[in-house]
Write a protein that holds these residues in place. Structure first.
Motif, PDB file in Angstrom:
ATOM      1  N   GLY A   1       0.797  -1.230   0.000  1.00 12.00           N
ATOM      2  CA  GLY A   1       0.000   0.000   0.000  1.00 12.00           C
ATOM      3  C   GLY A   1       0.828   1.277   0.000  1.00 12.00           C
ATOM      4  N   GLY A   2       2.169   1.140   0.125  1.00  8.44           N
ATOM      5  CA  GLY A   2       3.035   2.310   0.030  1.00  8.44           C
ATOM      6  C   GLY A   2       3.474   2.899   1.357  1.00  8.44           C
ATOM      7  N   PHE A   3       3.193   2.198   2.475  1.00 14.06           N
ATOM      8  CA  PHE A   3       3.609   2.701   3.791  1.00 14.06           C
ATOM      9  C   PHE A   3       4.959   2.134   4.203  1.00 14.06           C
ATOM     10  CE2 PHE A   3      -1.020   3.051   3.782  1.00 14.06           C
ATOM     11  CZ  PHE A   3      -1.189   4.362   4.193  1.00 14.06           C
ATOM     12  N   GLU A   4       5.836   2.979   4.695  1.00 14.86           N
ATOM     13  CA  GLU A   4       7.128   2.506   5.206  1.00 14.86           C
ATOM     14  C   GLU A   4       6.920   1.924   6.601  1.00 14.86           C
ATOM     15  OE1 GLU A   4      10.786   4.965   6.689  1.00 14.86           O
ATOM     16  OE2 GLU A   4      11.000   4.676   4.520  1.00 14.86           O
ATOM     17  N   MET A   5       7.455   0.731   6.842  1.00 16.72           N
ATOM     18  CA  MET A   5       7.281   0.077   8.146  1.00 16.72           C
ATOM     19  C   MET A   5       8.173   0.747   9.195  1.00 16.72           C
ATOM     20  SD  MET A   5       6.951  -3.906   6.989  1.00 16.72           S
ATOM     21  CE  MET A   5       6.148  -4.389   8.516  1.00 16.72           C
ATOM     22  N   SER A   6       7.633   0.923  10.407  1.00 17.67           N
ATOM     23  CA  SER A   6       8.432   1.558  11.466  1.00 17.67           C
ATOM     24  C   SER A   6       9.482   0.587  12.003  1.00 17.67           C
ATOM     25  CB  SER A   6       7.529   2.060  12.604  1.00 17.67           C
ATOM     26  OG  SER A   6       6.897   0.993  13.286  1.00 17.67           O
ATOM     27  N   VAL A   7       9.196  -0.709  11.919  1.00 15.72           N
ATOM     28  CA  VAL A   7      10.142  -1.742  12.348  1.00 15.72           C
ATOM     29  C   VAL A   7      11.175  -1.944  11.235  1.00 15.72           C
ATOM     30  CG1 VAL A   7      10.366  -4.174  13.021  1.00 15.72           C
ATOM     31  CG2 VAL A   7       8.364  -2.852  13.754  1.00 15.72           C
ATOM     32  N   ALA A   8      12.463  -1.941  11.589  1.00 21.98           N
ATOM     33  CA  ALA A   8      13.530  -2.203  10.621  1.00 21.98           C
ATOM     34  C   ALA A   8      13.745  -3.713  10.526  1.00 21.98           C
ATOM     35  CB  ALA A   8      14.816  -1.510  11.045  1.00 21.98           C
ATOM     36  N   MET A   9      14.057  -4.200   9.327  1.00 21.50           N
ATOM     37  CA  MET A   9      14.147  -5.659   9.118  1.00 21.50           C
ATOM     38  C   MET A   9      15.345  -6.052   8.284  1.00 21.50           C
ATOM     39  SD  MET A   9      10.151  -6.428   8.272  1.00 21.50           S
ATOM     40  CE  MET A   9       8.940  -6.366   9.609  1.00 21.50           C
ATOM     41  N   THR A  10      15.815  -7.279   8.519  1.00 20.88           N
ATOM     42  CA  THR A  10      16.735  -7.943   7.611  1.00 20.88           C
ATOM     43  C   THR A  10      16.506  -9.445   7.780  1.00 20.88           C
ATOM     44  OG1 THR A  10      19.027  -8.094   6.833  1.00 20.88           O
ATOM     45  CG2 THR A  10      18.710  -8.026   9.216  1.00 20.88           C
ATOM     46  N   ASN A  11      17.284 -10.270   7.073  1.00 19.78           N
ATOM     47  CA  ASN A  11      17.060 -11.717   7.092  1.00 19.78           C
ATOM     48  C   ASN A  11      18.377 -12.468   7.035  1.00 19.78           C
ATOM     49  OD1 ASN A  11      13.962 -12.267   6.389  1.00 19.78           O
ATOM     50  ND2 ASN A  11      14.610 -10.538   5.118  1.00 19.78           N
ATOM     51  N   CYS A  12      18.308 -13.727   7.479  1.00 19.25           N
ATOM     52  CA  CYS A  12      19.380 -14.667   7.174  1.00 19.25           C
ATOM     53  C   CYS A  12      18.742 -16.024   6.886  1.00 19.25           C
ATOM     54  CB  CYS A  12      20.391 -14.749   8.320  1.00 19.25           C
ATOM     55  SG  CYS A  12      19.695 -15.245   9.892  1.00 19.25           S
ATOM     56  N   GLY A  13      19.521 -16.895   6.245  1.00 15.82           N
ATOM     57  CA  GLY A  13      18.985 -18.193   5.827  1.00 15.82           C
ATOM     58  C   GLY A  13      18.846 -18.244   4.317  1.00 15.82           C
ATOM     59  N   ALA A  14      18.409 -19.394   3.808  1.00 13.07           N
ATOM     60  CA  ALA A  14      18.266 -19.553   2.357  1.00 13.07           C
ATOM     61  C   ALA A  14      17.223 -18.594   1.799  1.00 13.07           C
ATOM     62  CB  ALA A  14      17.881 -20.994   2.031  1.00 13.07           C
ATOM     63  N   GLY A  15      16.186 -18.335   2.579  1.00  8.05           N
ATOM     64  CA  GLY A  15      15.131 -17.420   2.160  1.00  8.05           C
ATOM     65  C   GLY A  15      15.008 -16.248   3.109  1.00  8.05           C
ATOM     66  N   GLY A  16      14.552 -15.112   2.581  1.00  7.06           N
ATOM     67  CA  GLY A  16      14.321 -13.941   3.418  1.00  7.06           C
ATOM     68  C   GLY A  16      12.985 -13.317   3.055  1.00  7.06           C
ATOM     69  N   TRP A  17      12.258 -12.844   4.082  1.00 17.22           N
ATOM     70  CA  TRP A  17      10.946 -12.234   3.836  1.00 17.22           C
ATOM     71  C   TRP A  17      11.124 -10.767   3.449  1.00 17.22           C
ATOM     72  CZ3 TRP A  17       7.983  -8.195   5.857  1.00 17.22           C
ATOM     73  CH2 TRP A  17       6.618  -8.197   5.502  1.00 17.22           C
ATOM     74  N   ILE A  18      10.447 -10.371   2.376  1.00 17.09           N
ATOM     75  CA  ILE A  18      10.475  -8.958   2.000  1.00 17.09           C
ATOM     76  C   ILE A  18       9.067  -8.459   1.680  1.00 17.09           C
ATOM     77  CG2 ILE A  18      12.837  -9.124   1.058  1.00 17.09           C
ATOM     78  CD1 ILE A  18      11.483  -8.760  -1.771  1.00 17.09           C
ATOM     79  N   THR A  19       8.915  -7.136   1.735  1.00 13.38           N
ATOM     80  CA  THR A  19       7.716  -6.482   1.216  1.00 13.38           C
ATOM     81  C   THR A  19       8.160  -5.264   0.414  1.00 13.38           C
ATOM     82  OG1 THR A  19       5.647  -5.340   1.754  1.00 13.38           O
ATOM     83  CG2 THR A  19       7.388  -5.245   3.421  1.00 13.38           C
ATOM     84  N   ASP A  20       7.458  -5.040  -0.708  1.00 17.38           N
ATOM     85  CA  ASP A  20       7.653  -3.824  -1.504  1.00 17.38           C
ATOM     86  C   ASP A  20       6.319  -3.528  -2.182  1.00 17.38           C
ATOM     87  OD1 ASP A  20       7.494  -5.589  -3.656  1.00 17.38           O
ATOM     88  OD2 ASP A  20       9.643  -5.546  -4.079  1.00 17.38           O
ATOM     89  N   ARG A  21       6.294  -2.599  -3.131  1.00 18.56           N
ATOM     90  CA  ARG A  21       5.026  -2.225  -3.774  1.00 18.56           C
ATOM     91  C   ARG A  21       4.392  -3.413  -4.489  1.00 18.56           C
ATOM     92  NH1 ARG A  21       3.096   3.146  -3.145  1.00 18.56           N
ATOM     93  NH2 ARG A  21       1.343   2.099  -4.130  1.00 18.56           N
TER      94      ARG A  21
END
Ligand code: MD3
Ligand code: FE
Length: 224
Positions: free
Chosen positions: A64-84
């Protein structure tokens, strides 16, 4: 005179009296393991630093175009992301173009022992989302539905400042319960609780001896 204890002191004392940490059912298939990660707190925070050196924290954008207040990163074979374009798991970090950093062996071991204790033996996560909260940040109620197979549990590890976590049921309108998540607490979400709505209330300011004015949460998943 009565002097209230800081929450981390209470958690430390509990672990001294009860090194296994004690287990509390939060719902069907959901188990809170008090202090399960307490002895590894410093090593876990160091491992987070090493991941972040390769895949820095970032504020992702919702579809929906909102920046999340929580900062995120990932490790492992897969990583969760969100974008437009939506929510999904990727094998590469879109910010660096590289594979996500490897899952630290300590994360794997902790997820396995916690899931074993909660009745989900042999859990092997392939993705770990690392959330960083600062005072004033929050995570609005949602379901975790981007993983390939909801038959696997999710193991969450809380570090640093305490937060109030809220969780309900499979329907958005189901009533929500609140639970305090302190440094070293591990929660295993499986079975009927796997699709519960849940969120984190706005983090209150404070100072944690190991993590400063921050809270970190690891969610270990079999996502791919
Ligand atoms: C219940 N993280 O990353 S951890 C998330 O504290 C997330 O950062 C929160 O919700 C945090 O998606 C909560 C506890 C948790 C994690 C996953 C769940 C509870 C859950 C999945 C299903 C049900
Ligand atoms: Fe979630």
């Amino acid at each position: 005179m009565f002097r209230p204890m800081m929450p981390y002191m209470w958690a430390t004392m509990q672990s001294l009296f009860d090194p296994d940490g004690g287990m509390e059912a939060l719902g069907p298939g959901a188990a809170l393991l008090h202090g399960h990660a307490l002895a590894d707190g410093e090593a876990l925070l160091q491992a987070i630093d090493a991941v972040v050196a390769d895949a820095p924290f970032r504020h992702m954008v919702t579809p929906g175009g909102f920046e999340m207040s929580v900062a995120m990163t990932n490790c492992g074979a897969g990583g969760w992301i969100t974008d437009r374009k939506g929510y999904r798991y990727t094998r590469e970090d879109p910010d660096t173009g590289r594979a996500w950093p490897a899952m630290p062996p300590l994360f794997l071991a902790l997820a396995r022992t916690a899931a074993d204790a909660a009745g989900f033996p042999g859990f092997v996560p392939d993705a770990c989302l690392i959330n960083r909260y600062e005072p004033g940040t929050r995570l609005s109620p949602h379901q975790d539905k981007d993983e390939a197979d909801f038959g696997h549990p999710i193991v969450s590890v809380s570090l640093g400042l305490p937060a109030t976590f809220q969780f309900g049921g499979p329907k958005r309108a189901d009533p929500m319960k609140k639970v305090a998540l302190h440094h070293g607490y591990v929660v295993v979400w499986g079975g009927p609780s796997r699709l519960a709505h849940h969120g984190v209330l706005t983090l209150k300011s404070g100072e944690h001896p190991l993590a400063g004015h921050r809270r970190f949460n690891l969610t270990l998943r079999k996502a791919l």
